[in-house]
Design a protein around this motif. Sequence first.
Motif, PDB file in Angstrom:
ATOM      1  N   ALA A 112       0.826  -1.210   0.000  1.00  0.00           N
ATOM      2  CA  ALA A 112       0.000   0.000   0.000  1.00  0.00           C
ATOM      3  C   ALA A 112       0.860   1.260   0.000  1.00  0.00           C
ATOM      4  CB  ALA A 112      -0.925   0.007   1.200  1.00  0.00           C
ATOM      5  N   ASP A 113       2.113   1.137   0.417  1.00  0.00           N
ATOM      6  CA  ASP A 113       2.976   2.315   0.394  1.00  0.00           C
ATOM      7  C   ASP A 113       4.389   1.927   0.008  1.00  0.00           C
ATOM      8  OD1 ASP A 113       3.279   1.227   3.234  1.00  0.00           O
ATOM      9  OD2 ASP A 113       4.883   2.715   3.083  1.00  0.00           O
ATOM     10  N   THR A 157      -3.839  -0.838  -5.188  1.00  0.00           N
ATOM     11  CA  THR A 157      -3.476  -0.991  -3.767  1.00  0.00           C
ATOM     12  C   THR A 157      -2.481   0.071  -3.327  1.00  0.00           C
ATOM     13  OG1 THR A 157      -2.100  -2.755  -4.622  1.00  0.00           O
ATOM     14  CG2 THR A 157      -3.926  -3.405  -3.213  1.00  0.00           C
ATOM     15  N   LEU A 158      -1.623   0.491  -4.268  1.00  0.00           N
ATOM     16  CA  LEU A 158      -0.572   1.446  -3.906  1.00  0.00           C
ATOM     17  C   LEU A 158      -1.196   2.816  -3.629  1.00  0.00           C
ATOM     18  CD1 LEU A 158       2.457   1.904  -3.591  1.00  0.00           C
ATOM     19  CD2 LEU A 158       2.529   2.512  -6.016  1.00  0.00           C
ATOM     20  N   LYS A 159      -1.129   3.240  -2.376  1.00  0.00           N
ATOM     21  CA  LYS A 159      -1.778   4.489  -1.987  1.00  0.00           C
ATOM     22  C   LYS A 159      -0.773   5.611  -1.744  1.00  0.00           C
ATOM     23  CE  LYS A 159      -6.217   3.259  -1.677  1.00  0.00           C
ATOM     24  NZ  LYS A 159      -6.123   1.849  -1.893  1.00  0.00           N
ATOM     25  N   LYS A 160       0.397   5.232  -1.200  1.00  0.00           N
ATOM     26  CA  LYS A 160       1.343   6.285  -0.773  1.00  0.00           C
ATOM     27  C   LYS A 160       2.730   6.053  -1.354  1.00  0.00           C
ATOM     28  CE  LYS A 160      -0.822   7.536   3.538  1.00  0.00           C
ATOM     29  NZ  LYS A 160      -0.865   7.329   4.974  1.00  0.00           N
TER      30      LYS A 160
END
Length: 502
Positions: A112-113, A157-160
């Motif tokens: 996610a990050d 899924t990659l948020k940050k």
Amino acid sequence: MDFSIKPIDAKSAATGHKATKTACLIVGVFENKKLSAAAASLDGAGLIAAALKAGDISGKAGSTLLLRKPEGVAAERVLLVGLGEEAAEISEKAYNSAIGAAARALSALGAADTVIALPAVKAQSVQWSVRTAVLAFRESIFRADGLKSKKDTTPVTLKKIAFSVAQSDATAARNALAQAVAMANGVDLAKELGNLPANYCTPTHLANTAKQIAADYGMTAEILDKKQIQALKMGSFLSVAAGAIEPPKFIVLKHNGGKAKDAPVVLVGKGITFDTGGISLKPGLNMDEMKFDMSGAGSVLGTMRAIGEMKLKLNVIGVIPACENMPAGNATRPGDIVTSMSGQTIEILNTDAEGRLILCDALTYTERFKPAAVIDIATLTGACVTALGYHNSGLFTRHDDAHDALADELLAAGKESGDTAWRMPIGELYNDQLKSNFADMANIGGPAGGSITAACFLERFTKKYTWAHLDVAGTASRSGAAKGSTGRPVPLLTTFLINRAG
Ligand code: BES
Ligand code: MN
Ligand code: ZN
């Protein structure tokens, strides 16, 4: 997708990235099996060196290898990306491939990050690295499923995404980040407008988008309707709109970021929301792609949105003549002669050379702003695609000192943003091809040098100011399997304006 800057503090300066907590730490390795400084700082257990030695990753630019929870490292994963030949400062090309490969790898991961800790790029600032990565990551998640009844359900899924930078670079990197995100938002707007089909993306839709940008960023939008366009005597623009039922619009969007007395930069965008060719009808194959014929207008709106979001301290005006080019009983015929707003008469030998016919009146209208510089952006000619292919936009200006300086600014902004242009000639010999037996000029100059004679036509309406023309027929959209708008030349234009604002 959230981007941030993570300055390397005193502690991590000592221990490297061992203590960096993230779902995925991205570090570089080289083809000669050497580790970048950030990679070396992690490799107490020798795992990375062993992976390289075993050939699990070649180190070639763009190669990747994912390691899960390496011993002694706080990150859940380490993504090794190849940087090619070893260098303290890597090449632009190596950085581009590394970022592209990282974006691809991350899209297939559950992380996610991420923290990006890649080496500096040779002859480029930290601003450049940040902007390049933001544009690439945003490109990688762009989806064109707005009109599909079943949306792409694979979640992003990659948020940050955080960039690890030296403490001394943190402020510059943060400023660059804000600008890069605004630029990416502008690119996305241009893509969305470009991809939207002509039954949605009408002149009225472009006008409403301009109004929305004005409302969101404190600009003023003025939308002129057919009656007002008639009152301005834009006979050339109206001749293109004649066959369409969809009403034409003339859009003026003003960003007053500079001092009141400062002369504005004016961006003029071709807004043909669909180009059938008119009575000089185009062949059917791939005609759908003529929905992209408003990409110049889309890039103006995208750029205005970007500079609005970054509150750029510069006066910039976007001008968009928007209409459809349709065949009909009341459409303009080949041979018809029309009078442009400038008073110059035009014999329309081919109704498919319509971009120049709407732009010439917009360029005349633009005189009233006493502009510092005018740049028009247009999917103007197939000939430009033949000349330059899909990689460079065509750049045309007069050949004198003032215009050479403007051309150099635009070429440099293109290089800086990876949205390149290539300069083409204009001049008297090409102008001769526009002679008409019956009017001041014809609207076509024959098949030889078609992108150049088109530029020469426009040049006749720009005598009162410094002007440049970008033919983006080859760069604004892609055909085939990857069919879609690219959002170009928003990066070039925005970078040019940022540099002008100083
Ligand atoms: N919109 C087209 C140019 C174009 C062609 C853009 C291919 C993108 C991809 C333009 O209006 C046009 O039709 N130009 C003619 C000019 C000719 C009639 C002199 C062309 O390029 O064929
Ligand atoms: Mn055309
Ligand atoms: Zn066109």
